[in-house]
Every structure is written in C-alpha cells, then in structure tokens.
Design an enzyme around this catalytic site. Structure first.
Site, PDB file in Angstrom:
ATOM      1  N   VAL A   1      16.866  53.395  -6.162  1.00  0.00           N
ATOM      2  CA  VAL A   1      18.567  52.784  -6.179  1.00  0.00           C
ATOM      3  C   VAL A   1      18.453  51.904  -5.058  1.00  0.00           C
ATOM      4  O   VAL A   1      18.164  52.436  -3.955  1.00  0.00           O
ATOM      5  CB  VAL A   1      19.573  54.588  -6.196  1.00  0.00           C
ATOM      6  CG1 VAL A   1      20.587  53.383  -5.772  1.00  0.00           C
ATOM      7  CG2 VAL A   1      19.426  55.313  -7.375  1.00  0.00           C
TER       8      VAL A   1
ATOM      9  N   THR B   1      19.040  38.570  -5.145  1.00  0.00           N
ATOM     10  CA  THR B   1      20.684  39.346  -5.364  1.00  0.00           C
ATOM     11  C   THR B   1      22.413  38.324  -4.929  1.00  0.00           C
ATOM     12  O   THR B   1      22.123  37.686  -4.691  1.00  0.00           O
ATOM     13  CB  THR B   1      20.682  40.459  -4.294  1.00  0.00           C
ATOM     14  OG1 THR B   1      19.485  41.455  -4.589  1.00  0.00           O
ATOM     15  CG2 THR B   1      22.036  41.370  -4.025  1.00  0.00           C
TER      16      THR B   1
ATOM     17  N   ASP C   1      20.359  49.322  -2.405  1.00  0.00           N
ATOM     18  CA  ASP C   1      21.493  49.412  -1.102  1.00  0.00           C
ATOM     19  C   ASP C   1      22.711  48.947  -1.813  1.00  0.00           C
ATOM     20  O   ASP C   1      23.534  49.032  -2.208  1.00  0.00           O
ATOM     21  CB  ASP C   1      21.536  48.481   0.119  1.00  0.00           C
ATOM     22  CG  ASP C   1      21.197  46.594  -0.558  1.00  0.00           C
ATOM     23  OD1 ASP C   1      19.759  46.552  -1.415  1.00  0.00           O
ATOM     24  OD2 ASP C   1      21.699  45.798  -0.433  1.00  0.00           O
TER      25      ASP C   1
ATOM     26  N   GLY D   1      19.544  41.228   0.961  1.00  0.00           N
ATOM     27  CA  GLY D   1      18.237  41.561   1.681  1.00  0.00           C
ATOM     28  C   GLY D   1      17.099  42.753   1.297  1.00  0.00           C
ATOM     29  O   GLY D   1      17.187  43.331   0.353  1.00  0.00           O
TER      30      GLY D   1
END
Ligand SMILES: NC(=O)C[C@H](N)C(=O)O
Length: 316
Positions: free
Chosen positions: A195, A166, A197, A218
């Site tokens: 969906v 990410t 975080d 993470g």
C-alpha cells in the site's frame, strides 16, 4: 470566490517522446475539471473528473497505464477528500476497474470507513454496481516492458522507479470549498499487497477548507514517512504561501529520508503552486480563465481558457 484547479500527471522522469502526450493529458484533465467549476460545480466533482480523465489516459501511471507489481498484475490506490467536512475515501490494491477514484468516492459517501483494500474494496465495488473490466485493458505495452526489464538480473529498479506518473488534482470552488484527489498504479514491480502513500490520508492528499488542499506524487514510502500532504497544510497554517510550504516540505523529505517527489496545492484564497524535487512533473492549472502548464522546472506556458478549449484536441 473565483474557482481554481491544479492537476499533476506525476513527478519523476518523462521521456522526450512522452512529453507531448503528458502535456496534452494534464491540459485535457484540467479543462474538464475547470468546466465543472465554471458551471458552479463543486471542487469535489472537479477533482474527481480531472483524475478520471488521467486514469483513462494510458500515458499516466493510474487506471489504464498503471505500472505492474512483481507478479505482473495491476494493483491501484486512490484517495479523495472534501475540505468542507474532512470527509475522505480511499482504496488500495484494487484490480480490474477503470476508475479507482470512483470507488474511493463511493467509500467516502456510502460507508462509515475511510479506506477499503484489496478483496474488500472489490466486493464493495461490485455491490455498488461498478463494472469490472478485464485486467488486460489496464495493461499497456510500456508497463509490460518496464516490468520485464525490472525482472532482468542486471536491472536497476531504482532507475526504473524514477519513471513515475501518479495523477492528482486539487481545486477551490465558487463556494470556497477545497478538495483533492490522487490515483496511482504505485511503484513498478512492487510487492503484492504493497500500500503506497496515495491511499493514505495525509500522505497522498489532504484537503481542509481552513487552509487548502494538496495532492502528492513521488517515492511513496518517503512521502508516508513525512506525511507530506498534511505537512504542507501545516506549513500553510503557520502562515507560509503554498509555494514556500511545498518547497519547505519537499526539502525536508529530501534531507530527512532521501525522497524525491512533487506536489500541487491550492489554498483557501486561491493561491496555487506546482512544485517538485524530481527532474520533471507534468502539471496544469486554470485560474481567472487562464491556463498555465509545464513539465520542467521554470517552464510555464500560458493560454486563455477559451483558446485552450478551442484547441483541446490538439497537442500542447
Ligand atoms: N507515481 C507515484 O507517485 C508513486 C506513488 N507515490 C507510490 O509510491 O505509490
């Protein structure tokens, strides 16, 4: 106020052969964002630009290079937040766009809502004139290989989830405003419609001029359970430094729900941190015209920004 920007390219495992590209990618992104801040631009524009740069870079799990869901498709999540007024915008499960962060920003600026998902986000992006791109343009050989491996009967999905990536950015501008942005393809072989975080305010990111800004990476489900970004800001509101707040929150996530991750933070006086409980996280910062970057715990390289701009095309 002297501007500061911090970016990350994901916490998890970075293979040796990918390290150089990841270092270069975060350095390029942080310099783009810093260029905006240096010209007097806003923290919001800087974090969007930095995240866009990493969405366009196939070495990260965001935009082009995103991991694939169980059906082999790209579904991306992104969030952006303005610490001045707590305005924020997010999208989840979006497909066929190069820069989900751009749509998140449009959600923030052009709607009364905070989060649009899937079909609705798609229709909104169309209405805003965001160009659609063929899905193949977002899929890399690496993400496809990983997806196929995960489908093998003896695969260890836990093992493959370690290979995260990410992207995110936090910044403080010369007016004293903070902002955050985060963007991701999520977890490999995730269920359709999952969906993560990243799309959720307080989990994937949070920004408030009263304390600072944080962007996380993470294991998404763990991050959501502890609302990691907001938890960090809470610790800072109680007087902790960004580093202490990050370590305390990451420790809590590990002991309470067994989750690993990483965070980048800047507070409203310009102190910053890049901390992670995984083995690696690529990150880069510019403060006082000085560039810092690293991947492993304890690794911190330094260069002047002028020197870094001059060698931007080189590898770090
Ligand atoms: N690469 C990541 O950081 C994964 C992301 N947090 C998610 O679970 O969607």
């Amino acid at each position: 106020m002297k501007p500061v920007i911090v970016v990350h390219g994901g916490a998890g495992r970075i293979f040796k052969e990918q390290e150089k590209a990841c270092r270069s990618g975060v350095v390029r992104a942080v310099l783009r964002g810093y260029g905006i801040l240096k010209r007097g631009g806003t923290a919001l524009d800087a974090v969007e630009e930095a995240v866009r740069s990493m969405e366009d870079d196939p070495h990260f799990n965001a935009g082009c290079g995103s991991v694939l869901n169980e059906k082999g498709e790209v579904e991306m999540d992104a969030i952006i937040m303005d610490g001045k007024n707590l305005a924020s915008g997010a999208v989840s499960a979006v497909k066929c766009v190069a820069n989900p962060i751009k749509i998140a920003r449009l959600v923030m600026e052009k709607t009364k809502h905070v989060l649009l998902t899937d079909q609705g986000a798609h229709l909104f992006a169309q209405a805003m004139g965001v160009p659609e791109i063929p899905e193949e343009k977002l899929i890399t050989e690496r993400s496809q290989e990983r997806w196929k491996k995960n489908l093998e009967p003896d695969s260890n999905p836990e093992e493959f989830q370690k290979d995260l990536g990410t992207v995110g950015a936090v910044a403080l501008d010369s007016e004293g405003n903070v902002a955050c942005a985060t963007s991701t393809g999520g977890l490999s072989n995730k269920l359709i419609g999952r969906v993560g975080d990243t799309a959720c305010i307080g989990s994937g990111g949070y920004a408030d001029n009263y304390s600072g800004a944080a962007s996380t990476t993470g294991h998404g489900e763990s991050i959501m359970k502890v609302v990691l970004a907001r938890l960090i800001l809470y610790h800072m509101e109680q007087g902790m430094s960004p580093e202490m707040a990050a370590d305390t929150a990451l420790d809590y996530m590990k002991t309470r729900v067994g989750g690993l991750g990483g965070v980048i933070i800047v507070n409203n006086s310009g102190e910053w941190a890049a901390r992670f409980s995984t083995k690696q996280m690529s990150w880069a910062t510019v403060k006082d015209d000085q560039l810092y970057y690293g991947i492993y715990t304890g690794e911190r390289h330094t260069k002047s920004v002028d020197e870094a701009f001059a060698s931007e095309s080189e590898e770090f």
